[in-house]
Enzyme design. Structure first.
Site, PDB file in Angstrom:
ATOM      1  N   ARG A 242       0.851  -1.193   0.000  1.00  0.00           N
ATOM      2  CA  ARG A 242       0.000   0.000   0.000  1.00  0.00           C
ATOM      3  C   ARG A 242       0.883   1.238   0.000  1.00  0.00           C
ATOM      4  O   ARG A 242       1.866   1.326   0.756  1.00  0.00           O
ATOM      5  CB  ARG A 242      -0.911   0.031   1.234  1.00  0.00           C
ATOM      6  CG  ARG A 242      -2.053  -0.981   1.197  1.00  0.00           C
ATOM      7  CD  ARG A 242      -3.060  -0.674   0.085  1.00  0.00           C
ATOM      8  NE  ARG A 242      -4.197  -1.589   0.081  1.00  0.00           N
ATOM      9  CZ  ARG A 242      -4.295  -2.694  -0.640  1.00  0.00           C
ATOM     10  NH1 ARG A 242      -3.303  -3.050  -1.438  1.00  0.00           N
ATOM     11  NH2 ARG A 242      -5.390  -3.439  -0.583  1.00  0.00           N
ATOM     12  N   GLU A 271      -4.312   6.986  -5.534  1.00  0.00           N
ATOM     13  CA  GLU A 271      -4.500   6.180  -6.756  1.00  0.00           C
ATOM     14  C   GLU A 271      -5.842   6.503  -7.387  1.00  0.00           C
ATOM     15  O   GLU A 271      -6.822   6.653  -6.643  1.00  0.00           O
ATOM     16  CB  GLU A 271      -4.431   4.689  -6.417  1.00  0.00           C
ATOM     17  CG  GLU A 271      -3.059   4.279  -5.899  1.00  0.00           C
ATOM     18  CD  GLU A 271      -2.974   2.793  -5.529  1.00  0.00           C
ATOM     19  OE1 GLU A 271      -3.972   2.067  -5.719  1.00  0.00           O
ATOM     20  OE2 GLU A 271      -1.913   2.380  -5.050  1.00  0.00           O
ATOM     21  N   HIS A 290      -1.120  -0.295  -9.742  1.00  0.00           N
ATOM     22  CA  HIS A 290      -1.707  -1.225  -8.756  1.00  0.00           C
ATOM     23  C   HIS A 290      -2.181  -2.506  -9.465  1.00  0.00           C
ATOM     24  O   HIS A 290      -3.372  -2.836  -9.463  1.00  0.00           O
ATOM     25  CB  HIS A 290      -2.851  -0.561  -7.994  1.00  0.00           C
ATOM     26  CG  HIS A 290      -3.161  -1.238  -6.686  1.00  0.00           C
ATOM     27  ND1 HIS A 290      -3.528  -0.570  -5.550  1.00  0.00           N
ATOM     28  CD2 HIS A 290      -3.140  -2.550  -6.321  1.00  0.00           C
ATOM     29  CE1 HIS A 290      -3.728  -1.420  -4.560  1.00  0.00           C
ATOM     30  NE2 HIS A 290      -3.504  -2.639  -5.009  1.00  0.00           N
TER      31      HIS A 290
END
Ligand code: DGY
Length: 326
Positions: A242, A271, A290
């Site tokens: 993360r 994000e 991601h």
């Protein structure tokens, strides 16, 4: 067996999984990240018994508007978007998708070790742009990956899968740091090859420092200026968990000063990565969107498991993917 429930699907689900839910329950599909669907999402909360989706922060304030909620089924292994204590307090089951994405995510993290150290993105760009006009020289050489020391922060399923690739495939000594050493019977063939060390020792000795920690209030911004300064000069930092675990300003400073050689980042504090983030175009950063679990096979397996979890919880059974401490 309880009767049909109202399920709010807050992220796109593959049609077969959606059909499984629709066969038993009333379904509303509304993704609150899309401004045009936000009102439908909010309108469904007061009657929702189950939520399924991911990548959206469900706050206590939002969940207070769903008084009948019995289950939140996340299509992710990470549960940092959910208020664990609040859900526990209300007796709402929180489910996630561990296991099915472990190997795929470890593959991608290992790809970032290779991409940063062997400068794959820069070299591919050289070829694509037509600038490969003579043999490449030392200014474009990378550094070996095999035999180098990898330091893994967090040694859960993904950390262990990464350690297997590093130790058994690439002959890399593995140091790891986690709250407790992982029992040898869990580590299996890795047991003699992976050493639990204090965090400072890991930072000082690893050629690659790889973050696989879960995001909690203890780990938030824990990779700060002091942590980067403690890393070996020329180390490469990889983050596959993360973004909020990293102080991105401190990371940029460590790259710009030349203290760190490179960073491979699949995750960011915000994000999608804002267009004005210097990490997006930094020459020493390999940025990914991601994508750790983003393969056809794994995203399908995650959707199946999340749907199983939702349907089990709504049927009053114990879901396989129930988060233990929620
Ligand atoms: C996960 O499953 O937690 C991945 O990071 C996707 O969100």
């Amino acid at each position: 067996m309880p009767g049909p429930a109202h399920v709010l699907v807050f992220r796109e689900l593959p049609p077969e999984q959606l059909a499984r839910i629709q066969a038993q329950h009333r379904v509303t599909m509304a993704n609150p990240r899309r401004p045009e669907q936000r009102a439908a999402f909010e309108a469904a909360l007061p009657t929702a018994h189950g939520l399924i989706g991911s990548s959206y922060q469900l706050t206590p304030e939002l969940l207070d508007r769903a008084p009948h909620l019995r289950v939140v089924s996340s299509i992710s292994v990470g549960v940092d978007n959910y208020p664990l204590a609040y859900l526990r307090g209300r007796g709402i089951a929180l489910c996630h998708t561990p296991g099915v994405l472990t190997e795929t995510t470890a593959d991608l993290i290992f790809a970032l070790l290779l991409a940063t150290s062997r400068r794959l993105v820069e070299l591919a760009q050289l070829v694509r742009s037509g600038q490969w006009t003579s043999n490449i020289g030392p200014s474009l050489y990378g550094h070996d990956v095999h035999g180098k020391t990898v330091g893994i922060l967090g040694m859960g399923r993904i950390g262990q899968a990464l350690a297997r690739r590093a130790a058994l495939g690439f002959g890399m000594p593995v140091l790891y740091h986690s709250r407790q050493p992982v029992p040898p019977e869990t580590l299996g063939p890795l047991a003699p090859l992976a050493r639990h060390v204090p965090r400072d020792e890991l930072l000082a000795r690893a050629d690659f420092v790889v973050c696989t920690l879960a995001l909690t209030e203890d780990t938030r911004a824990s990779l700060d200026a002091a942590a980067f300064a403690a890393m070996k000069p020329g180390a490469i930092f990889i983050n596959g968990s993360r973004g909020a675990i990293v102080d991105e300003v401190a990371l940029l400073a460590a790259l710009d000063s030349g203290h760190l050689r490179a960073a491979g980042l699949d995750v960011f504090a915000a994000e999608p990565l804002p267009l004005d983030s210097p990490l997006r175009t930094h020459p020493q950063v390999v940025p990914l969107p991601h994508a750790g679990s983003a393969t056809h096979e794994t995203r399908q397996a995650m959707a199946v498991l999340a749907t199983d979890n939702l349907l089990s919880a709504l049927a009053g059974r114990l879901p396989a993917g129930r988060v233990a401490n929620a």
